[in-house]
Design a protein around this motif. Structure first.
Motif, mmCIF file in Angstrom:
data_model
loop_
_atom_site.group_PDB
_atom_site.id
_atom_site.type_symbol
_atom_site.label_atom_id
_atom_site.label_comp_id
_atom_site.label_asym_id
_atom_site.label_seq_id
_atom_site.Cartn_x
_atom_site.Cartn_y
_atom_site.Cartn_z
ATOM 1 N N ASN A 68 1.330 -10.608 -0.471
ATOM 2 C CA ASN A 68 1.456 -11.880 -1.180
ATOM 3 C C ASN A 68 0.130 -12.639 -1.288
ATOM 4 O O ASN A 68 0.113 -13.837 -1.565
ATOM 5 C CB ASN A 68 2.506 -12.754 -0.483
ATOM 6 N N GLY A 69 -0.976 -11.918 -1.074
ATOM 7 C CA GLY A 69 -2.286 -12.548 -1.150
ATOM 8 C C GLY A 69 -2.553 -13.446 0.045
ATOM 9 O O GLY A 69 -1.665 -13.726 0.852
ATOM 10 N N SER A 70 -3.786 -13.908 0.159
ATOM 11 C CA SER A 70 -4.179 -14.746 1.292
ATOM 12 C C SER A 70 -4.156 -16.236 0.960
ATOM 13 O O SER A 70 -4.220 -17.075 1.845
ATOM 14 C CB SER A 70 -5.593 -14.371 1.751
ATOM 15 N N GLY A 71 -4.093 -16.547 -0.333
ATOM 16 C CA GLY A 71 -4.154 -17.955 -0.740
ATOM 17 C C GLY A 71 -5.570 -18.488 -0.827
ATOM 18 O O GLY A 71 -5.795 -19.624 -1.217
ATOM 19 N N ARG A 72 -6.525 -17.656 -0.459
ATOM 20 C CA ARG A 72 -7.935 -18.059 -0.503
ATOM 21 C C ARG A 72 -8.568 -17.634 -1.819
ATOM 22 O O ARG A 72 -8.196 -16.623 -2.403
ATOM 23 C CB ARG A 72 -8.728 -17.372 0.620
ATOM 24 N N THR A 73 -9.551 -18.399 -2.252
ATOM 25 C CA THR A 73 -10.384 -17.985 -3.368
ATOM 26 C C THR A 73 -11.572 -17.251 -2.773
ATOM 27 O O THR A 73 -12.407 -17.853 -2.096
ATOM 28 C CB THR A 73 -10.866 -19.200 -4.184
ATOM 29 N N VAL A 74 -11.617 -15.946 -2.986
ATOM 30 C CA VAL A 74 -12.655 -15.115 -2.377
ATOM 31 C C VAL A 74 -13.763 -14.840 -3.391
ATOM 32 O O VAL A 74 -13.512 -14.354 -4.489
ATOM 33 C CB VAL A 74 -12.053 -13.780 -1.868
ATOM 34 N N ARG A 75 -14.984 -15.179 -2.994
ATOM 35 C CA ARG A 75 -16.143 -14.910 -3.846
ATOM 36 C C ARG A 75 -16.707 -13.535 -3.483
ATOM 37 O O ARG A 75 -17.003 -13.275 -2.310
ATOM 38 C CB ARG A 75 -17.207 -15.986 -3.650
ATOM 39 N N VAL A 154 -13.108 -4.642 -5.977
ATOM 40 C CA VAL A 154 -13.203 -6.053 -6.371
ATOM 41 C C VAL A 154 -11.804 -6.654 -6.524
ATOM 42 O O VAL A 154 -11.528 -7.751 -6.031
ATOM 43 C CB VAL A 154 -14.001 -6.211 -7.682
ATOM 44 N N GLU A 155 -10.918 -5.919 -7.188
ATOM 45 C CA GLU A 155 -9.553 -6.419 -7.385
ATOM 46 C C GLU A 155 -8.830 -6.605 -6.058
ATOM 47 O O GLU A 155 -8.073 -7.576 -5.893
ATOM 48 C CB GLU A 155 -8.785 -5.468 -8.301
ATOM 49 N N ALA A 156 -9.046 -5.690 -5.103
ATOM 50 C CA ALA A 156 -8.414 -5.823 -3.784
ATOM 51 C C ALA A 156 -8.932 -7.057 -3.055
ATOM 52 O O ALA A 156 -8.163 -7.830 -2.473
ATOM 53 C CB ALA A 156 -8.669 -4.570 -2.943
ATOM 54 N N ALA A 157 -10.253 -7.265 -3.099
ATOM 55 C CA ALA A 157 -10.854 -8.429 -2.438
ATOM 56 C C ALA A 157 -10.348 -9.723 -3.049
ATOM 57 O O ALA A 157 -10.035 -10.692 -2.350
ATOM 58 C CB ALA A 157 -12.375 -8.357 -2.523
ATOM 59 N N LYS A 158 -10.259 -9.749 -4.371
ATOM 60 C CA LYS A 158 -9.784 -10.938 -5.066
ATOM 61 C C LYS A 158 -8.279 -11.149 -4.853
ATOM 62 O O LYS A 158 -7.787 -12.283 -4.884
ATOM 63 C CB LYS A 158 -10.069 -10.817 -6.571
ATOM 64 N N GLY A 159 -7.558 -10.051 -4.647
ATOM 65 C CA GLY A 159 -6.102 -10.134 -4.558
ATOM 66 C C GLY A 159 -5.561 -10.417 -3.177
ATOM 67 O O GLY A 159 -4.350 -10.545 -3.002
ATOM 68 N N GLY A 160 -6.424 -10.490 -2.177
ATOM 69 C CA GLY A 160 -5.944 -10.852 -0.845
ATOM 70 C C GLY A 160 -6.146 -9.808 0.225
ATOM 71 O O GLY A 160 -5.453 -9.814 1.244
ATOM 72 N N ALA A 161 -7.087 -8.874 0.005
ATOM 73 C CA ALA A 161 -7.391 -7.909 1.059
ATOM 74 C C ALA A 161 -8.160 -8.624 2.170
ATOM 75 O O ALA A 161 -9.094 -9.372 1.908
ATOM 76 C CB ALA A 161 -8.227 -6.761 0.497
ATOM 77 N N VAL A 162 -7.732 -8.421 3.423
ATOM 78 C CA VAL A 162 -8.442 -9.025 4.552
ATOM 79 C C VAL A 162 -8.968 -7.919 5.463
ATOM 80 O O VAL A 162 -8.269 -6.963 5.758
ATOM 81 C CB VAL A 162 -7.549 -10.003 5.359
ATOM 82 N N GLU A 163 -10.213 -8.056 5.843
ATOM 83 C CA GLU A 163 -10.802 -7.106 6.786
ATOM 84 C C GLU A 163 -10.536 -7.590 8.207
ATOM 85 O O GLU A 163 -10.406 -8.788 8.458
ATOM 86 C CB GLU A 163 -12.310 -7.003 6.556
ATOM 87 N N PHE A 164 -10.453 -6.631 9.127
ATOM 88 C CA PHE A 164 -10.326 -7.012 10.540
ATOM 89 C C PHE A 164 -11.213 -6.112 11.385
ATOM 90 O O PHE A 164 -11.465 -4.956 11.037
ATOM 91 C CB PHE A 164 -8.868 -6.939 11.010
ATOM 92 N N ARG A 165 -11.697 -6.693 12.470
ATOM 93 C CA ARG A 165 -12.534 -5.944 13.409
ATOM 94 C C ARG A 165 -12.322 -6.537 14.798
ATOM 95 O O ARG A 165 -12.391 -7.759 14.975
ATOM 96 C CB ARG A 165 -13.994 -6.039 13.009
ATOM 97 N N VAL A 166 -12.054 -5.679 15.751
ATOM 98 C CA VAL A 166 -11.752 -6.160 17.100
ATOM 99 C C VAL A 166 -12.985 -6.816 17.719
ATOM 100 O O VAL A 166 -14.110 -6.354 17.538
ATOM 101 C CB VAL A 166 -11.229 -5.001 17.988
ATOM 102 N N GLU A 167 -12.763 -7.928 18.413
ATOM 103 C CA GLU A 167 -13.849 -8.638 19.087
ATOM 104 C C GLU A 167 -13.987 -8.131 20.524
ATOM 105 O O GLU A 167 -13.173 -7.333 20.994
ATOM 106 C CB GLU A 167 -13.561 -10.141 19.070
ATOM 107 N N LYS A 168 -14.999 -8.626 21.229
ATOM 108 C CA LYS A 168 -15.290 -8.137 22.583
ATOM 109 C C LYS A 168 -14.096 -8.243 23.521
ATOM 110 O O LYS A 168 -13.891 -7.393 24.381
ATOM 111 C CB LYS A 168 -16.475 -8.907 23.184
ATOM 112 N N ALA A 169 -13.299 -9.289 23.350
ATOM 113 C CA ALA A 169 -12.157 -9.504 24.252
ATOM 114 C C ALA A 169 -10.931 -8.680 23.856
ATOM 115 O O ALA A 169 -9.862 -8.825 24.446
ATOM 116 C CB ALA A 169 -11.788 -10.985 24.282
ATOM 117 N N GLY A 170 -11.071 -7.825 22.843
ATOM 118 C CA GLY A 170 -9.940 -7.005 22.426
ATOM 119 C C GLY A 170 -8.989 -7.720 21.480
ATOM 120 O O GLY A 170 -7.805 -7.379 21.397
#
Length: 233
Positions: A68-75, A154-170
């Protein structure tokens, strides 16, 4: 001003059991009810994972296309030349370039939220590691941001794709929508994100992989979620 904010925070925390694990539907309802800021608050999900990111075989990273997208405007910025640059522009990229874009970014001007590059541009883009790396913006083939299919990226980024990466604390976390979204859409997005993180389980992970889950709004209290209500069904 501080007293007023204190009252607001206390009011938001009322009715939230800080020990209880809520089912995802109840948790989303509580968070939405408490998102009372004057702006459309972001709904965020955090997951504590049973990994030690200091070990290469326990690194967790990936990308999730929120239904359902992120609701953010991604540049979106794209490093590409020729036909691929034209493709990026046609797909809706905000900034497209090569050497001139490198000079702009290397000079500290970053007017974008997501960076995509074609593979042939990586020798150039790789030199921006010190600038883009700390911001988590370095293009990476593992999350689909180094690709010849710039249109889809580009379409995925604009459409609400979110990247994730684990931080030091897991911990992995991401904004998965806005408080104005209806509960059903937020739940779908949260489950999609949890599924993507679950599928990114590294080979070195031992024991319980998803240990804790919590959701919150930008200004609201965190609500603990029963992991089984997010990961199953």
């Amino acid at each position: 001003m501080a007293i007023k904010e204190g009252k607001r925070i206390r009011a938001a925390r009322e009715g939230v059991d800080t020990v209880k694990l809520y089912g995802i539907q109840d948790a989303v309802k509580l968070v939405k009810e408490r998102a009372k800021a004057k702006f459309d608050e972001t709904i965020e999900v955090s997951m504590n994972l049973g990994v030690d990111p200091r070990h290469a075989d326990q690194m967790v990273r990936g990308v999730c296309n929120l239904p359902n997208g992120s609701g953010r405007t991604v540049r979106v910025a794209v490093f590409a030349r020729g036909a691929k640059a034209d493709e990026a522009k046609a797909a809706g990229a905000d900034i497209v370039g090569a050497e001139e874009l490198f000079e702009t970014v290397n000079g500290g001007t970053i007017d974008f939220d997501r960076c995509i590059a074609t593979p042939d541009m990586m020798p150039l883009v790789g030199r921006l590691g010190k600038v883009l790396g700390p911001r988590g913006m370095m293009p990476n083939p593992k999350v689909g941001t180094v690709t010849m299919d710039v249109k889809s990226a580009v379409e995925a980024a604009k459409g609400g794709a979110v990247e994730f990466r684990v931080e030091k604390a897991g911990i992995v976390h991401a904004g998965i929508g806005k408080a104005s979204f209806d509960e059903g859409k937020l739940i779908e997005n949260i489950k999609a994100f949890a599924d993507a993180v679950s599928k990114a389980k590294p080979s070195g992970a031992k024991g319980t992989y998803v240990q804790r889950v919590a959701i919150s709004s930008t200004m609201g209290p965190g609500v603990k979620v029963d992991p089984s209500s997010v990961l199953n069904g």
